[in-house]
Design a protein around this motif. Structure first.
Motif, PDB file in Angstrom:
ATOM      1  N   GLN A 176      -2.901   0.855   0.626  1.00 18.93           N
ATOM      2  CA  GLN A 176      -1.878   1.698   0.003  1.00 18.93           C
ATOM      3  C   GLN A 176      -0.486   1.095   0.183  1.00 18.93           C
ATOM      4  O   GLN A 176       0.317   1.063  -0.753  1.00 18.93           O
ATOM      5  N   LYS A 177      -0.219   0.577   1.389  1.00 15.16           N
ATOM      6  CA  LYS A 177       1.094  -0.042   1.647  1.00 15.16           C
ATOM      7  C   LYS A 177       1.268  -1.318   0.834  1.00 15.16           C
ATOM      8  O   LYS A 177       2.355  -1.582   0.299  1.00 15.16           O
ATOM      9  N   SER A 231       5.711  -3.048  -7.989  1.00 13.51           N
ATOM     10  CA  SER A 231       5.942  -2.179  -9.144  1.00 13.51           C
ATOM     11  C   SER A 231       5.064  -2.691 -10.290  1.00 13.51           C
ATOM     12  O   SER A 231       5.246  -3.812 -10.768  1.00 13.51           O
ATOM     13  N   ASP A 238      -4.956   2.746   4.559  1.00 15.81           N
ATOM     14  CA  ASP A 238      -3.505   2.700   4.763  1.00 15.81           C
ATOM     15  C   ASP A 238      -2.932   1.332   4.407  1.00 15.81           C
ATOM     16  O   ASP A 238      -1.878   1.225   3.774  1.00 15.81           O
ATOM     17  N   GLY A 265       1.865  -0.369  -2.694  1.00 16.95           N
ATOM     18  CA  GLY A 265       3.156   0.300  -2.801  1.00 16.95           C
ATOM     19  C   GLY A 265       4.338  -0.645  -2.859  1.00 16.95           C
ATOM     20  O   GLY A 265       5.425  -0.278  -3.315  1.00 16.95           O
ATOM     21  N   LYS A 266       4.144  -1.890  -2.415  1.00 17.98           N
ATOM     22  CA  LYS A 266       5.231  -2.868  -2.432  1.00 17.98           C
ATOM     23  C   LYS A 266       5.424  -3.498  -3.815  1.00 17.98           C
ATOM     24  O   LYS A 266       6.374  -4.243  -4.027  1.00 17.98           O
ATOM     25  N   THR A 313      -5.555   5.323  -4.649  1.00 21.72           N
ATOM     26  CA  THR A 313      -4.904   4.187  -5.299  1.00 21.72           C
ATOM     27  C   THR A 313      -5.866   3.382  -6.169  1.00 21.72           C
ATOM     28  O   THR A 313      -5.439   2.666  -7.076  1.00 21.72           O
TER      29      THR A 313
END
Length: 353
Positions: free
Chosen positions: A17-18, A24, A14, A21-22, A49
């Motif tokens: 992934q976070k 680009s 988790d 995810g922040k 991921t």
């Protein structure tokens, strides 16, 4: 310098992934060494991921923290079509986070990177604070830049794969953080059972250690003042490391720092009033758990010359971080050559040579 996002994670999948995810990004890359590929990569290889990542594995240990290895990383990024909008994940110890961070900071003038430190040394020191670099010309971390990772993900479960020497190496940086912070933290570090490791307690102590470094880096990101507190033990320690490399008998960074702290606490006792009883207790802990790097009197000049090349020096004068007491830091201290040689005499005597 941008603030790093430090994640003391409960669930690695988790947290990673976070963190990803922040950002680009157009392409994802993952850097490991031969050891972390075998022991740590399997932990994350099944994550959705990570499946898309371009994987590069380089040689392990500090002997590979070189310009040649760095060039190989740049070459791989180029061949795989990396851009300044790509993302690099560094999975490994301090060598990986230092070299990988430097590669990311310089490729295409800078791409984002995430550190997942897998050794205690990297968790509490190398991966945190934004320093990156490589060894060069026989000198430790001679070439590098300040470039913070987007996130540093700390998962202490990785430490269960760590051998004892690498665990003990990382603990030296924690002991340093205790010496520059509070007497109570220093006491609990000296009391920790280094043989039967309590990993829950270790997680708490490591979190405290990271917090100490984070606070100092926040105050002084580019090491112009109080961040020099983190250099305790490193002026002499880096000289020990460089000498060991020249002798083709490399030593782990934390061991060199521990031996360097023996020397620099002696200078502290002699020059800035560090209490003799605290010197004695700290030296006894280091002698018990780290043994000694054996030096001879004829090597004093070589060590002095190596110290004269330290990055913290100004105007050719060797610069030390010393302590008046635990948590009472005296930066930008100097010592006469005769006193430095006395320091080496003290080191040899108290370390049983």
């Amino acid at each position: 310098m941008e603030k790093q996002n430090i994640i003391l994670c409960e669930h690695l999948k988790d947290s990673l992934q976070k963190a990803i995810g922040k950002i680009s990004y157009d392409k994802l890359f993952l850097l490991t060494d031969e050891n972390t590929y075998k022991l740590c990569f399997p932990v994350i290889s099944s994550f959705d991921t990570i499946r898309e990542a371009n994987l590069l594995t380089i040689g392990a240990e500090d002997t590979h923290k070189t310009l040649d290895t760095l060039e190989g990383v740049w070459q791989f990024l180029s061949e795989k079509g990396a851009t300044r909008h790509s993302l690099l994940i560094n999975l490994g110890g301090g060598m990986i986070t230092d070299l990988g961070g430097f590669a990311a900071a310089t490729f295409k003038r800078g791409m984002s990177y995430i550190n997942i430190p897998t050794t205690l040394l990297a968790m509490v020191d190398a991966a945190v604070g934004g320093k990156t670099g490589i060894n060069f010309n026989g000198l430790k971390n001679e070439i590098g830049v300040f470039a913070p990772a987007s996130s540093v993900i700390i998962e202490t479960e990785f430490l269960k794969t760590l051998d004892r020497p690498n665990f003990v190496s990382g603990y030296a940086e924690m002991l340093k953080h205790g010496l520059i912070s509070t007497e109570s933290h220093w006491e609990e570090l000296l009391a920790f059972n280094m043989t039967e490791i309590d990993y829950l307690l270790l997680k708490k102590l490591a979190g405290h250690s990271v917090g100490i470094k984070e606070d100092i880096v926040k105050q002084d990101p580019y090491e112009r003042g109080i961040r020099k507190a983190l250099n305790l033990g490193h002026t002499v320690g880096h000289a020990f490391e460089s000498l060991a490399l020249a002798m083709e008998k490399p030593v782990l960074h934390g061991y060199a720092v521990a031996w360097g702290m023996v020397c620099e606490l002696y200078l502290s006792a002699r020059l800035t009033g560090f209490p003799a009883d605290k010197l004695k207790r700290t030296v006894a802990f280091i002698e018990t758990h780290y043994g000694a790097f054996e030096i001879e009197c004829k090597q004093y000049e070589t060590l002095y010359e190596l110290m004269s090349h330290d990055k913290k020096n100004k105007g050719g004068v060797i610069n030390f971080t010393l302590l008046e007491d635990i948590g009472k830091i005296s930066i930008n201290q100097t010592a006469e050559k005769e006193i430095i040689f006395d320091m080496f005499d003290f080191y040899r005597e108290c370390m049983g040579m």
